[in-house]
Design an enzyme around this catalytic site. Structure first.
Site, PDB file in Angstrom:
ATOM      1  N   HIS A  15      67.226 -24.901  -6.818  1.00 60.17           N
ATOM      2  CA  HIS A  15      67.137 -23.430  -7.006  1.00 60.17           C
ATOM      3  C   HIS A  15      66.182 -22.878  -5.952  1.00 60.17           C
ATOM      4  O   HIS A  15      64.974 -23.102  -6.014  1.00 60.17           O
ATOM      5  CB  HIS A  15      66.611 -23.080  -8.408  1.00 60.17           C
ATOM      6  CG  HIS A  15      66.494 -21.600  -8.638  1.00 60.17           C
ATOM      7  ND1 HIS A  15      67.145 -20.954  -9.653  1.00 60.17           N
ATOM      8  CD2 HIS A  15      65.806 -20.627  -7.984  1.00 60.17           C
ATOM      9  CE1 HIS A  15      66.861 -19.655  -9.614  1.00 60.17           C
ATOM     10  NE2 HIS A  15      66.041 -19.429  -8.604  1.00 60.17           N
ATOM     11  N   HIS A  17      65.353 -19.502  -2.962  1.00 56.56           N
ATOM     12  CA  HIS A  17      65.625 -18.220  -2.291  1.00 56.56           C
ATOM     13  C   HIS A  17      65.239 -18.353  -0.822  1.00 56.56           C
ATOM     14  O   HIS A  17      64.066 -18.588  -0.516  1.00 56.56           O
ATOM     15  CB  HIS A  17      64.816 -17.092  -2.932  1.00 56.56           C
ATOM     16  CG  HIS A  17      65.130 -16.915  -4.379  1.00 56.56           C
ATOM     17  ND1 HIS A  17      66.118 -16.066  -4.825  1.00 56.56           N
ATOM     18  CD2 HIS A  17      64.629 -17.521  -5.491  1.00 56.56           C
ATOM     19  CE1 HIS A  17      66.185 -16.139  -6.148  1.00 56.56           C
ATOM     20  NE2 HIS A  17      65.307 -17.018  -6.579  1.00 56.56           N
ATOM     21  N   LYS A 101      76.203 -17.777  -9.987  1.00 54.79           N
ATOM     22  CA  LYS A 101      74.924 -17.411 -10.582  1.00 54.79           C
ATOM     23  C   LYS A 101      75.052 -16.176 -11.456  1.00 54.79           C
ATOM     24  O   LYS A 101      75.561 -15.141 -11.008  1.00 54.79           O
ATOM     25  CB  LYS A 101      73.924 -17.139  -9.451  1.00 54.79           C
ATOM     26  CG  LYS A 101      72.594 -16.582  -9.907  1.00 54.79           C
ATOM     27  CD  LYS A 101      71.724 -17.659 -10.529  1.00 54.79           C
ATOM     28  CE  LYS A 101      70.474 -17.049 -11.152  1.00 54.79           C
ATOM     29  NZ  LYS A 101      69.250 -17.699 -10.780  1.00 54.79           N
ATOM     30  N   HIS A 138      70.156 -17.132 -14.927  1.00 58.84           N
ATOM     31  CA  HIS A 138      68.814 -16.542 -15.081  1.00 58.84           C
ATOM     32  C   HIS A 138      68.732 -16.135 -16.553  1.00 58.84           C
ATOM     33  O   HIS A 138      69.333 -15.138 -16.953  1.00 58.84           O
ATOM     34  CB  HIS A 138      68.615 -15.335 -14.153  1.00 58.84           C
ATOM     35  CG  HIS A 138      67.231 -14.767 -14.256  1.00 58.84           C
ATOM     36  ND1 HIS A 138      66.299 -14.887 -13.246  1.00 58.84           N
ATOM     37  CD2 HIS A 138      66.599 -14.112 -15.263  1.00 58.84           C
ATOM     38  CE1 HIS A 138      65.158 -14.327 -13.640  1.00 58.84           C
ATOM     39  NE2 HIS A 138      65.321 -13.844 -14.852  1.00 58.84           N
ATOM     40  N   HIS A 176      65.003 -22.235 -13.811  1.00 59.34           N
ATOM     41  CA  HIS A 176      63.561 -21.995 -13.971  1.00 59.34           C
ATOM     42  C   HIS A 176      63.156 -21.782 -15.435  1.00 59.34           C
ATOM     43  O   HIS A 176      62.741 -20.702 -15.842  1.00 59.34           O
ATOM     44  CB  HIS A 176      63.068 -20.849 -13.091  1.00 59.34           C
ATOM     45  CG  HIS A 176      63.965 -19.649 -12.977  1.00 59.34           C
ATOM     46  ND1 HIS A 176      64.484 -19.006 -14.057  1.00 59.34           N
ATOM     47  CD2 HIS A 176      64.419 -18.978 -11.892  1.00 59.34           C
ATOM     48  CE1 HIS A 176      65.217 -17.992 -13.644  1.00 59.34           C
ATOM     49  NE2 HIS A 176      65.203 -17.953 -12.346  1.00 59.34           N
ATOM     50  N   ASP A 249      62.528 -22.566  -7.105  1.00 55.09           N
ATOM     51  CA  ASP A 249      62.555 -21.101  -7.187  1.00 55.09           C
ATOM     52  C   ASP A 249      61.608 -20.499  -6.150  1.00 55.09           C
ATOM     53  O   ASP A 249      61.084 -19.398  -6.356  1.00 55.09           O
ATOM     54  CB  ASP A 249      62.195 -20.608  -8.600  1.00 55.09           C
ATOM     55  CG  ASP A 249      62.523 -19.132  -8.789  1.00 55.09           C
ATOM     56  OD1 ASP A 249      63.359 -18.602  -8.049  1.00 55.09           O
ATOM     57  OD2 ASP A 249      61.915 -18.512  -9.683  1.00 55.09           O
TER      58      ASP A 249
END
Ligand code: NCD
Ligand code: ZN
Length: 346
Positions: A15, A17, A101, A138, A176, A249
């Site tokens: 995971h 970004h 996602k 999420h 997460h 994350d």
């Protein structure tokens, strides 16, 4: 037993970004240095919702990887109320999308185009379950009447538990994970439900954000919770259970965007991610379970091979800088100014 070094198959980050443009160029090397592959989040502006956008983004990532580094981005599709099931089918069949996602609309950074009601993606989920395409979630509700510290637990009751019951074949990654209720839910669900755990949720509770002043660099979403939740996460991560695996994350935001009257959510932990995780396993006397969590459970869940290459961490001090200048921005890394007891040697 005291251990002076540990060698494991090169881990992946399940995971991540990476952003885009200059920020992407500035940060991708930190991940590529430690990890072979990463599940790349699609929350760009505009979000990555179709195959063409994912192919183009994947190429921009590959172009940004520093010379001599080997890194494979695994792409995800950002689900919206209007996602087309056939686009998911095609992207998965072509090997462009590894997963899709689910962002509940408004839950976090760049989630405005997310799903407003799970019923709106029912057709997409049915196709995903049929073709075996994993769903990254999420897991927070966004209703104004739900306290932010309860949003994960309420999401389980209202959305995730019914979803898993209705589509028992669907592979779900609860991203997460931050709560005792999440640990309990994932632990008792079927084999097709797993979770990623970040370094920050293993190291800090909500006091890190709020005691002695407001500390924006400890703020991410889902927000760190009470100590009891952190302890449950540490037990889960270090238990050896294949349902729990590494997902940083890492979410870079420029220093000034975090140190603001309305600071952005996200912690940049990529540069010292493995040093951060292994400190937890050592403290919990569970170094023998580090390899499963970091290198094996993720590939097994996603049906991918474990990386053949290895990496080594040595037990010697590693000083984390106060700030990292990535060109596009100055970033404050997780553990800024601290000394960690392990060093990644490659
Ligand atoms: C992430 C981001 O900045 O993109 N922020 C965060 O606090 N984790 C979004 C997310 O994963 O929620
Ligand atoms: Zn994230």
């Amino acid at each position: 037993m005291t251990v002076s070094s540990i060698t494991v198959p090169r881990p992946d980050d399940w995971h991540l970004h990476l952003r885009d443009g200059a920020m992407l160029e500035g940060v991708v090397g930190y991940t590529a240095r430690q990890f072979a592959r990463a599940i790349v989040m699609p929350n760009l502006t505009p979000p990555v919702t179709d195959v063409a956008a994912a192919v183009a983004y994947r190429q921009r990532i590959l172009d940004a990887v520093p010379e001599g580094m080997d890194f494979t981005p695994l792409m995800t599709a950002y689900l919206t109320d209007n996602s087309d099931p056939e686009e998911m089918r095609r992207g998965f069949a072509e090997g462009v999308f590894t997963a899709a996602k689910l962002y509940p609309a408004g839950a976090t950074t760049n989630s405005d185009s997310g799903v407003t009601d799970i019923a709106n993606i029912r057709g997409v989920l049915e196709v995903m379950a049929e073709i075996g395409m994993p769903l990254c979630v999420h897991g927070e509700v966004t209703s104004a009447d739900v306290d932010i510290f309860d949003r994960e637990a309420v999401f389980i009751d209202r959305i995730l538990a019914p979803l898993v019951k209705e589509l028992p074949e669907q592979k779900v990654i609860f991203e997460h994970l931050t709560s005792e209720q999440g640990v309990q839910f994932v632990g008792s669900a079927g084999e097709n439900v797993a979770a990623t755990i970040t370094p920050q949720h293993l190291h800090i509770n909500r006091n890190a954000m709020l005691v002695g002043g407001m500390r924006p660099h400890a703020y991410c979403l889902p927000v760190a919770k009470r100590e009891r939740h952190r302890l449950a996460l540490r037990r889960a991560a270090t238990s050896g259970s294949s349902k729990f695996f590494l997902g940083t994350d890492s979410a870079p935001h420029a220093r000034e965007a975090k140190e603001s009257a309305c600071g952005c959510a996200g912690i940049f932990n990529a540069p010292y991610a493995l040093e951060s995780y292994i400190a937890v396993f050592e403290a919990e006397d569970a170094l023998d379970h580090f390899e499963g969590f970091a290198s094996r459970h993720g590939p097994a869940f996603y049906g991918l091979p474990v990386n053949e290459e290895t990496v080594t961490l040595e037990k010697r001090d590693c000083v984390v800088p106060d700030e990292i200048d990535v060109g596009a921005a100055k970033l404050v890394p997780f553990h800024a100014g601290e000394t960690l007891g392990w060093t990644f040697v490659g």
